[in-house]
Every structure is written in C-alpha cells, then in structure tokens.
Motif scaffolding. Structure first.
Motif, PDB file in Angstrom:
ATOM      1  N   LYS A  75      55.887  21.969  11.070  1.00  0.00           N
ATOM      2  CA  LYS A  75      55.937  22.032  12.343  1.00  0.00           C
ATOM      3  C   LYS A  75      57.073  22.165  13.249  1.00  0.00           C
ATOM      4  CE  LYS A  75      51.792  19.672  12.421  1.00  0.00           C
ATOM      5  NZ  LYS A  75      50.677  19.193  13.425  1.00  0.00           N
ATOM      6  N   GLY A  82      48.614  24.750  12.665  1.00  0.00           N
ATOM      7  CA  GLY A  82      48.083  23.897  13.158  1.00  0.00           C
ATOM      8  C   GLY A  82      48.772  23.384  14.559  1.00  0.00           C
ATOM      9  N   ASN A  99      46.364  25.381  19.794  1.00  0.00           N
ATOM     10  CA  ASN A  99      44.815  25.310  18.978  1.00  0.00           C
ATOM     11  C   ASN A  99      45.088  26.049  18.182  1.00  0.00           C
ATOM     12  OD1 ASN A  99      45.597  28.082  19.950  1.00  0.00           O
ATOM     13  ND2 ASN A  99      44.575  28.851  21.315  1.00  0.00           N
ATOM     14  N   THR A 100      44.818  25.695  16.739  1.00  0.00           N
ATOM     15  CA  THR A 100      44.942  26.515  15.511  1.00  0.00           C
ATOM     16  C   THR A 100      45.293  25.429  14.089  1.00  0.00           C
ATOM     17  OG1 THR A 100      47.576  26.675  15.547  1.00  0.00           O
ATOM     18  CG2 THR A 100      46.719  28.698  16.411  1.00  0.00           C
ATOM     19  N   SER A 101      44.385  25.991  13.698  1.00  0.00           N
ATOM     20  CA  SER A 101      43.445  25.188  12.699  1.00  0.00           C
ATOM     21  C   SER A 101      43.965  25.568  11.478  1.00  0.00           C
ATOM     22  CB  SER A 101      42.684  24.924  12.594  1.00  0.00           C
ATOM     23  OG  SER A 101      41.869  24.165  11.732  1.00  0.00           O
ATOM     24  N   GLN A 102      44.805  24.266  10.690  1.00  0.00           N
ATOM     25  CA  GLN A 102      45.378  25.073   9.504  1.00  0.00           C
ATOM     26  C   GLN A 102      44.125  24.905   8.209  1.00  0.00           C
ATOM     27  OE1 GLN A 102      48.437  21.819   8.903  1.00  0.00           O
ATOM     28  NE2 GLN A 102      49.621  23.241   8.401  1.00  0.00           N
ATOM     29  N   ARG A 103      43.145  24.488   8.661  1.00  0.00           N
ATOM     30  CA  ARG A 103      42.038  24.453   7.613  1.00  0.00           C
ATOM     31  C   ARG A 103      40.584  25.547   8.288  1.00  0.00           C
ATOM     32  NH1 ARG A 103      38.385  20.297   9.269  1.00  0.00           N
ATOM     33  NH2 ARG A 103      39.106  20.235  10.866  1.00  0.00           N
ATOM     34  N   ARG A 104      41.157  26.962   8.645  1.00  0.00           N
ATOM     35  CA  ARG A 104      40.448  27.781   9.669  1.00  0.00           C
ATOM     36  C   ARG A 104      41.253  29.514   9.333  1.00  0.00           C
ATOM     37  NH1 ARG A 104      39.694  29.597  15.420  1.00  0.00           N
ATOM     38  NH2 ARG A 104      38.093  31.486  15.031  1.00  0.00           N
ATOM     39  N   ASN A 151      35.808  28.417   7.277  1.00  0.00           N
ATOM     40  CA  ASN A 151      36.580  26.895   7.940  1.00  0.00           C
ATOM     41  C   ASN A 151      36.553  25.928   6.825  1.00  0.00           C
ATOM     42  OD1 ASN A 151      37.325  26.853  10.965  1.00  0.00           O
ATOM     43  ND2 ASN A 151      34.979  27.429  11.602  1.00  0.00           N
ATOM     44  N   ALA A 183      43.483  21.332   4.296  1.00  0.00           N
ATOM     45  CA  ALA A 183      44.270  22.153   4.780  1.00  0.00           C
ATOM     46  C   ALA A 183      44.140  23.348   4.000  1.00  0.00           C
ATOM     47  CB  ALA A 183      45.710  22.175   5.516  1.00  0.00           C
TER      48      ALA A 183
END
Length: 158
Positions: free
Chosen positions: A6, A68, A71-76, A92, A96
């Motif tokens: 990150k 991640g 508002n961003t996801s590493q699972r999406r 989804n 991750a």
C-alpha cells in the motif's frame, strides 16, 4: 507484475498485455493503459486505487482489482469494456485476489494464499499430534488400570 503493498503515490501494478502492445499501470488514483509502440496514453480512469489491471490482447476488455485503500477492495474483480465504459461483470470473493490472467476463452483468478493454508495445515497437524498423544496417554492409563485390577484379582484368589 505487482510492484508492492500500500503506497500513497507511484505505481502499484505494472503489466503488459498478451501481445505486448499495451502496458497497464495501476496507481493509487486509478489505472492507465498505454500503447507501447508508439508510446502514448490509450486510456485513463480515476476511480480509486488499483492493485491489478489485466487487458485482453488489444481489445477493450479490462479486469480491475482494487488496491485495498479507501473505497477499493482487493476482493472485488471488475470486468469492464473500456471502449463503451460499460461494466460487464462484478465479482466479489471471500479472500483477496492475488492475480488475474485471461485468454480468449478463460479467466484465471488466483486468490489462494499458500502461507495461510500452510499455517492452517501445521495447526491441524499439531492438533492431530496432540490428539494422538492424548489417545496414547488414555490407552496407557487404561492398561495400568487393567494391570491393577488383575493384581487385585490375583491377591483375592490367593
């Protein structure tokens, strides 16, 4: 190539497409796609940190995974048509996403974390060993009790 964890600035992800005609770059602000020959910006999207970007050959089909941050996801996983700016699929996952690869027929999404599963397997092995030790101790206690009972019976019989 995933360039790192990150960050607040710089490049999070850098990758060529399958025919090396484009370069996809993930940044904390979004992602950019460049033509490699001649080098020029082809497409840019600023929608939050992008950890993974995959482009199918020279088509407008792009897979995006967040970094991640915010508002961003590493699972999406988002699959977009960047020419028409239309989302095709939004998936989804429980864990991750580590990498995405695709060809004209298939998608491959890797979200298997070897280290976590290795630790879980070691914990299971330790639990099994503890259970086996407990069973051996119980068997030894039962054998000792049986020997004591046999000795008591032998004394009474004499």
């Amino acid at each position: 190539m995933n360039v790192g964890g990150k960050f607040n600035e710089g490049i999070l992800f850098l990758n060529f497409n399958q025919d090396f005609s484009c370069i996809a770059v993930g940044t904390p602000e979004g992602y950019k796609i460049f033509n490699s020959d001649p080098y020029a910006l082809y497409y840019s999207q600023s929608n939050g940190g992008t950890g993974l970007v995959e482009m199918l050959f020279s088509t407008s089909l792009v897979s995006i995974v967040g970094s991640g941050d915010g508002n961003t996801s590493q699972r999406r996983l988002l699959i977009n048509n960047i020419k028409n700016n239309i989302p095709i699929c939004d998936l989804n996952f429980v864990t991750a996403i580590l990498s995405v690869k695709m060809n004209r027929k298939r998608y491959f999404i890797n979200n298997y974390n070897y280290n976590n599963n290795k630790n879980n397997n070691n914990n299971n092995k330790n639990n099994n060993n503890n259970n086996n030790n407990n069973n051996n101790n119980n068997n030894n206690n039962n054998n000792n009790n049986n020997n004591n009972n046999n000795n008591n019976n032998n004394i009474k019989n004499q």
